[in-house]
Design an enzyme around this catalytic site. Structure first.
Site, short mmCIF file in Angstrom:
data_model
loop_
_atom_site.label_atom_id
_atom_site.label_comp_id
_atom_site.label_asym_id
_atom_site.label_seq_id
_atom_site.Cartn_x
_atom_site.Cartn_y
_atom_site.Cartn_z
N LYS A 83 0.33 -3.15 -11.15
CA LYS A 83 0.24 -3.93 -9.84
C LYS A 83 -1.34 -4.48 -9.74
O LYS A 83 -2.16 -3.92 -10.19
CB LYS A 83 0.56 -2.89 -8.89
N SER A 161 5.64 -2.63 -1.36
CA SER A 161 4.48 -3.67 -1.67
C SER A 161 4.81 -4.00 -3.20
O SER A 161 4.16 -4.97 -3.66
CB SER A 161 3.23 -3.34 -1.22
N SER A 185 6.56 1.97 -1.47
CA SER A 185 6.12 0.76 -2.24
C SER A 185 6.62 0.74 -3.58
O SER A 185 6.55 -0.36 -4.25
CB SER A 185 4.61 0.46 -1.99
#
Length: 453
Positions: A83, A161, A185
């Site tokens: 990420k 996210s 997330s």
């Protein structure tokens, strides 16, 4: 189109699948080269990556080919994504934002990135995300929004996210992805995309070198196609494997809360959840409906503002204020809720949370795990949630609601797919209190196997 369609349009990549291909004569280098090429050329992969590391990934793959089978490094040469909030030495970590451009470059890799390199993993790229990780839907106006691969006919949200993380796995561009989870997330995009997501107890995986959202609630976890693959990556991230044994469902005592987590379920989610509970009960698990009224207390205990906006504003507020219109207004609005909160109010939230954790752990002491829908809806169309702030914030609150209680509890949880064939993905969340990661993982293995029959 649901899971069947998703499996057709994706090219599922698993750890065992790559191992079998290598055993059959393919090389790690060829497999990594293939996924790198598809990541650049496949229209379905648009907006998944914010950076790619072709040279480094291919070098790691070649090293794995030269070394041969390495039992002590089972992920060597396998493609994994990270990420875009984890530091890579020499680069500025953007965390899905454009206002961070020009900030100092990282002097060292984040701890989890360093562990991936030590394990010989082929890190193929950074994945797109919600700006500053502050959102559960997955939209990013700066770098585009990755499309959920579960439905090739409708552009649906990927969940956030860790949006690009989930899509990279769903499209077969990685065997697993490293995400972060502050209020779901990892688990939300896993649920929306038909994948498995694991949020470990926070202290198990180092946060050092990650752009923080909320230091009290952040955790680092994997997204993959199976519980076993999540556990394999978790072992690298945590620096040691969990001692996991698949537990028979017979004899397990599982709590099914009736407070909050069942509110406003879409019919498809309600049906999948009810069928999953029946399947587990038929396999011998004892499922007890419990009020667990503590879940309804979280919103009030987390006032004013909430820990995430307070801690996020403290970390990034100056840069966000200076960035003005260059920050996604849906992110800056939420973050600004933390502006001006007193230290006394902040510490009071922390004290209330600590007391709540003690009481909730006591209430769950006699249960092996807690079950709930991961999120109360299937992935909505991007156009629907992007149509207005009202629609966006309504969907965002719903997406975050169920998984957040695990972060507030400082617990652990795994989301596994539970939808019927041909349906859009639905996640079943298997959760536990802090430090019960090995037990929850063993139960998740058994649940996954039962639901697959």
């Amino acid at each position: 189109m649901g899971t069947d369609g998703w499996r057709m349009v994706s090219r599922m990549l698993t750890i065992n699948g790559v191992r079998e291909r290598v055993a059959g004569g393919e090389t790690h280098e060829a497999i990594v080269a293939e996924v790198l090429e598809r990541g650049q050329s496949d229209p379905a992969a648009a907006h998944v990556f914010t950076a790619t590391y072709a040279e480094d990934a291919l070098a790691a793959a070649r090293a794995a080919d030269a070394a041969g089978r390495q039992p002590d490094r089972p992920l060597a040469g396998l493609p994994v994504t990270i990420k875009d909030l984890f530091d890579v030495a020499g680069e500025t970590t953007l965390s899905g934002s454009i206002v961070r451009k020009g900030e100092p470059a990282a002097e060292a890799d984040a701890d989890v990135v360093a562990r991936l390199r030590q394990a010989g993993v082929a890190i193929t790229g950074r994945t797109n995300m919600v700006e500053y990780a502050l959102g559960g839907i997955g939209l990013n106006p700066h770098y585009g929004t990755p499309r959920n691969p579960a439905d090739p006919n409708v552009d649906r949200v990927p969940g956030g996210s860790s949006s690009g993380a989930a899509v990279s796995v769903g499209l077969g561009l990685a065997v697993a992805a490293v995400g972060s989870d502050t209020a779901g997330s990892v688990r939300i995009p896993a649920a929306f995309c038909g994948l498995v997501g694991f949020k470990p107890t926070q202290r198990r995986v180092s946060l050092a070198g990650g752009v923080e959202l909320s230091r009290s609630l952040d955790s680092v976890g994997p997204i993959a196609n199976s519980v076993a693959d999540c556990l394999a990556l978790d072992a690298v991230l945590a620096g040691a494997p969990l001692e996991v044994a698949e537990r028979p469902l017979s004899g397990l005592r599982l709590a099914a809360p009736q407070t909050m987590v069942l509110d406003d379920l879409e019919p498809a989610v309600a049906a999948a959840y009810e069928q999953a509970l029946r399947t587990l009960a038929d396999a011998g698990a004892t499922i007890e409906e419990v009020p667990l009224t503590q879940l309804g207390q979280i919103a009030e205990l987390n006032q004013p503002s909430g820990l995430s906006p307070i801690e996020c504003w403290a970390a990034h507020g100056e840069l966000v204020r200076a960035g003005g219109p260059d920050v996604d207004p849906r992110v800056s609005q939420r973050m600004a809720l933390g502006d001006g909160i007193s230290v006394a109010d902040y510490l009071a939230i922390q004290d209330r949370r600590a007391s709540w954790i003690t009481g909730t752990e006591r209430a769950l002491h006699d249960f092996d795990a807690v079950l709930s829908p991961t999120v109360p809806m299937v992935a909505p169309p991007i156009a629907d949630v992007d149509a207005s702030d009202e629609a966006y914030f309504h969907a965002n609150r719903l997406a975050l609601r169920n998984p957040f209680f695990v972060n507030w509890l400082d617990g652990c949880a795994i989301s596994v797919p539970c939808q019927a064939p041909g349906e859009l993905p639905v996640g079943l969340m298997i959760a536990g209190t802090q430090g019960t990661d090995a037990r929850i993982a063993g139960i998740a293995l058994a649940v996954e196997a039962a639901l697959a029959r």
